[in-house]
Enzyme design. Structure first.
Site: not given
Ligand code: AP5
Ligand code: MG
Length: 207
Positions: A13, A88, A122, A153, A164
């Site tokens: 994402k 979410r 990552r 992270r 997660r």
């Molecule tokens: P990346 O692009 O970082 O993936 P992502 O989908 O953004 O994954 P996240 O871990 O950021 O999602 P998340 O939803 O768990 O975390 P968030 O920060 O939103 O890619 C991942 C890896 O893969 C990277 O190394 C990249 O280089 C690689 N990659 C990408 N594309 C690729 C490809 N095509 N091929 C190969 N490799 C590839 O949330 C974190 C925390 O915040 C949550 O756990 C929760 O506690 C809280 N939070 C955030 N939003 C909310 C909400 N709305 N409600 C409640 N809690 C929330």
């Molecule tokens: Mg992300």
């Protein structure tokens, strides 16, 4: 255009939102990045969110809804935005209905076993939000965009990643049906080459 990126942790994402936002000239609104900044700055929101994030659980709906409500009022959202990681839960999606008109929801589809491999390698830049994977860094430890030192992270440890993933399947996956029912969902294969996925997303956004 107001867009939601939906998908499990590690689906890409953030990676794709950065690129699509640059191409469309709209802001990326990543609730995860906002919370990580709030934790680093030790704001009241950051202090509230930290324990939930460290455990791999979701931050309470009311906390996150308030943050997003405020962010969507900023001037830079007038031309559109990508919500990366929000909503979410069904209550978050229902609250969003009352504050914004969403045009399209892009679901990035990646199987769980690939997600673990991606997340464990990552590295991120806390300053500008850029995301990398160790396999493409060739030993480089600083951000190619802004020069900041890259970090792993706190919630990318294996035991937290499983929590997660569970949170995604139990609380966020129901949003697929929620948005399908509204005729807004476009599913994109999130495996394969980053450029090919970018092209596939642009195609569904133009459709
Ligand atoms: P990346 O692009 O970082 O993936 P992502 O989908 O953004 O994954 P996240 O871990 O950021 O999602 P998340 O939803 O768990 O975390 P968030 O920060 O939103 O890619 C991942 C890896 O893969 C990277 O190394 C990249 O280089 C690689 N990659 C990408 N594309 C690729 C490809 N095509 N091929 C190969 N490799 C590839 O949330 C974190 C925390 O915040 C949550 O756990 C929760 O506690 C809280 N939070 C955030 N939003 C909310 C909400 N709305 N409600 C409640 N809690 C929330
Ligand atoms: Mg992300």
């Amino acid at each position: 255009m107001n867009i939601i990126f939906l998908g499990p942790p590690g689906a890409g994402k953030g990676t794709q939102a950065q690129r699509i936002c640059a191409a469309l000239g709209i802001p990326q609104i990543s609730t995860g990045d906002m919370l990580r900044r709030a934790i680093a700055d030790q704001t009241p929101t950051g202090l509230k969110a930290k324990s939930y994030m460290d455990a791999g659980g979701l931050v309470p709906d009311e906390v996150i809804i308030d943050i997003v409500k405020e962010r969507l009022q900023a001037d830079d959202c007038a031309k559109g935005y990508i919500l990366d990681g929000f909503p979410r839960t069904v209550p978050q999606a229902e609250a969003l209905e009352g504050i914004a008109h969403i045009d399209k929801v892009v679901e990035l589809d990646v199987p769980d076993e690939k997600l673990i491999e991606r997340i464990s390698g990552r590295r991120v830049c806390l300053k500008c939000g850029a995301t990398y994977h160790v396999s493409m860094l060739n030993g480089q430890t600083t951000c190619g965009q802004c020069g900041e030192t890259l970090i792993q992270r706190d919630d990318d440890k294996p035991e937290t990643v499983l929590n997660r993933l569970n949170a995604y399947h139990s609380k966020t996956a129901p949003l697929v049906d929620f948005y399908q029912g509204k005729g807004k969902l476009a599913k994109v294969d999130g495996t394969g080459d980053v450029d090919a996925i970018f092209d596939a997303i642009m195609k569904v956004l133009k459709a």
